[in-house]
Design a protein around this motif. Sequence first.
Motif, PDB file in Angstrom:
ATOM      1  N   ASP A  94      21.930  60.894  58.355  1.00  0.00           N
ATOM      2  CA  ASP A  94      20.796  61.205  57.346  1.00  0.00           C
ATOM      3  C   ASP A  94      20.270  59.858  56.665  1.00  0.00           C
ATOM      4  N   GLN A 147      21.761  58.347  54.492  1.00  0.00           N
ATOM      5  CA  GLN A 147      22.464  58.196  53.088  1.00  0.00           C
ATOM      6  C   GLN A 147      23.385  57.116  53.283  1.00  0.00           C
ATOM      7  N   THR A 161      21.647  69.332  53.288  1.00  0.00           N
ATOM      8  CA  THR A 161      23.109  68.766  53.223  1.00  0.00           C
ATOM      9  C   THR A 161      23.661  70.185  54.130  1.00  0.00           C
ATOM     10  N   HIS A 162      24.926  69.865  54.328  1.00  0.00           N
ATOM     11  CA  HIS A 162      25.604  70.966  54.954  1.00  0.00           C
ATOM     12  C   HIS A 162      26.798  71.508  54.159  1.00  0.00           C
ATOM     13  N   PRO A 174      28.165  61.209  63.691  1.00  0.00           N
ATOM     14  CA  PRO A 174      28.221  62.758  63.748  1.00  0.00           C
ATOM     15  C   PRO A 174      27.101  63.309  63.417  1.00  0.00           C
ATOM     16  N   GLU A 220      20.677  67.569  63.076  1.00  0.00           N
ATOM     17  CA  GLU A 220      19.782  66.291  62.454  1.00  0.00           C
ATOM     18  C   GLU A 220      18.491  66.080  63.157  1.00  0.00           C
ATOM     19  N   ARG A 268      19.213  62.064  51.093  1.00  0.00           N
ATOM     20  CA  ARG A 268      18.814  62.276  52.610  1.00  0.00           C
ATOM     21  C   ARG A 268      17.431  62.455  53.020  1.00  0.00           C
ATOM     22  N   ASP A 275      27.725  67.841  67.254  1.00  0.00           N
ATOM     23  CA  ASP A 275      28.790  68.801  66.812  1.00  0.00           C
ATOM     24  C   ASP A 275      28.186  70.164  66.993  1.00  0.00           C
TER      25      ASP A 275
HETATM   26  N1  UDP Z   1      28.071  66.869  60.145  1.00  0.00           N
HETATM   27  C1  UDP Z   1      28.802  67.476  61.254  1.00  0.00           C
HETATM   28  N2  UDP Z   1      29.235  68.586  61.389  1.00  0.00           N
HETATM   29  C2  UDP Z   1      29.110  69.490  60.411  1.00  0.00           C
HETATM   30  C3  UDP Z   1      28.664  69.119  59.464  1.00  0.00           C
HETATM   31  C4  UDP Z   1      28.012  67.832  58.879  1.00  0.00           C
HETATM   32  O1  UDP Z   1      28.725  66.285  62.133  1.00  0.00           O
HETATM   33  O2  UDP Z   1      29.634  70.816  60.648  1.00  0.00           O
HETATM   34  C5  UDP Z   1      27.414  65.557  59.885  1.00  0.00           C
HETATM   35  C6  UDP Z   1      25.814  65.730  59.590  1.00  0.00           C
HETATM   36  O3  UDP Z   1      24.867  65.609  60.660  1.00  0.00           O
HETATM   37  C7  UDP Z   1      25.710  64.242  58.858  1.00  0.00           C
HETATM   38  C8  UDP Z   1      27.284  64.050  58.165  1.00  0.00           C
HETATM   39  O4  UDP Z   1      28.244  64.937  58.867  1.00  0.00           O
HETATM   40  O5  UDP Z   1      25.534  63.184  59.633  1.00  0.00           O
HETATM   41  C9  UDP Z   1      27.381  64.251  56.637  1.00  0.00           C
HETATM   42  O6  UDP Z   1      26.752  65.637  56.405  1.00  0.00           O
HETATM   43  P1  UDP Z   1      25.763  65.735  55.250  1.00  0.00           P
HETATM   44  O7  UDP Z   1      24.684  64.732  55.006  1.00  0.00           O
HETATM   45  O8  UDP Z   1      25.375  67.308  55.146  1.00  0.00           O
HETATM   46  O9  UDP Z   1      26.988  65.873  54.014  1.00  0.00           O
HETATM   47  P2  UDP Z   1      26.555  64.920  52.592  1.00  0.00           P
HETATM   48  O10 UDP Z   1      25.904  63.616  52.925  1.00  0.00           O
HETATM   49  O11 UDP Z   1      25.655  65.719  51.719  1.00  0.00           O
HETATM   50  O12 UDP Z   1      28.033  64.783  51.958  1.00  0.00           O
END
Ligand code: UDP
Length: 317
Positions: A97, A99, A207-208, A10, A14, A202, A44
């Motif tokens: 990312d 992670q 982060t989103h 997803p 990015e 990351r 997305d």
């Molecule tokens: N992502 C997405 N749609 C959204 C928000 C996030 O597809 O509306 C994806 C983002 O590109 C990433 C993954 O979900 O590949 C995790 O997002 P993020 O790294 O921001 O979350 P965290 O790792 O901080 O929990």
Amino acid sequence: MKKLLSVVVPCYNEAPVLDKFYTEINKVSHEMTELGFEFLFVNDGSKDETLKKIEELRNKDPRVRFVSFSRNFGKEAALLAGLDYAKGDYVVVMDADLQDPPEMLPKMYEYIKSGEYDSVGTRRVTREGEPPIRSFFARIFYKLINRMSKVEMVDGARDYRLMTRQVVDAIISMREYNRYSKGLFSFVGFRTKWLEYQNVQRVAGETHWSFWGLLVYAIDGICAFSTVPLILAAIMGLVFCLAAFVMIVVIVVKTLAFGDPVGGWPSMICVILLVGGIQLLALGIIGQYLAKTYLETKGRPVYIVQRTEEDRELVLA
Ligand code: UDP
Ligand code: MG
């Protein structure tokens, strides 16, 4: 014929990490020679160059596929679309990312290949690099939801997970609108192996998740997998009725025995405020479930696809 592994990614804004991600996953794919690969990027509704980047990758490597949404539908929707469109015998879901370390993939596959497991999940054992307050609330959330829900949620579990086709089909058979993937993965059951790893930050981008976003997500998760809050509301009502009943008896007896000295206005106000507050709280809880039911009954699609790599190739041909 080699078995096919779909890597579902997803992506929301990015663009800065995609090249790096591709390099890493490509490296891993060349190490795992016994499998064929497809890389399925789900765009997305990104507002940056993400789609362009993905198409560039597609030009370089025909194993790259993509699904692009008409707007941002959220990660849960992107995950579902990825699972819907994946063609693989095995599917792994991975963040863009880095992670979710791609190097873990061969080890994850070993467990699936052994035939002893249907699904291999990963969990972070540290939350390093995260604001401490967020870790604190995350802990509380997992304690709460595990108390309230029969479906077990593993603390620190990521969405990074390798599954067999059977598990994928079980997950995409659930078309609910309010999706909480951690719960869904756990709800379908199957034999799951958990691998642990240290939190990785990351590589680029941001982060989103805001704190507020996470809070709403947590409440959604509880509503989606537990009706205990409704029972709590009912129990609260019952307790207050009982208390009121006892009070009535006490006051009647007191009046008959000692006459009726009027007083206690402040305490009355306190009681009214308390009871009013609890009523509103209970209404709010019911409202949450009603809202979810409302959204669910509309039966709207979880995501809307604008185009995929097949549409693109049609235009180019
Ligand atoms: N992502 C997405 N749609 C959204 C928000 C996030 O597809 O509306 C994806 C983002 O590109 C990433 C993954 O979900 O590949 C995790 O997002 P993020 O790294 O921001 O979350 P965290 O790792 O901080 O929990
Ligand atoms: Mg991330």
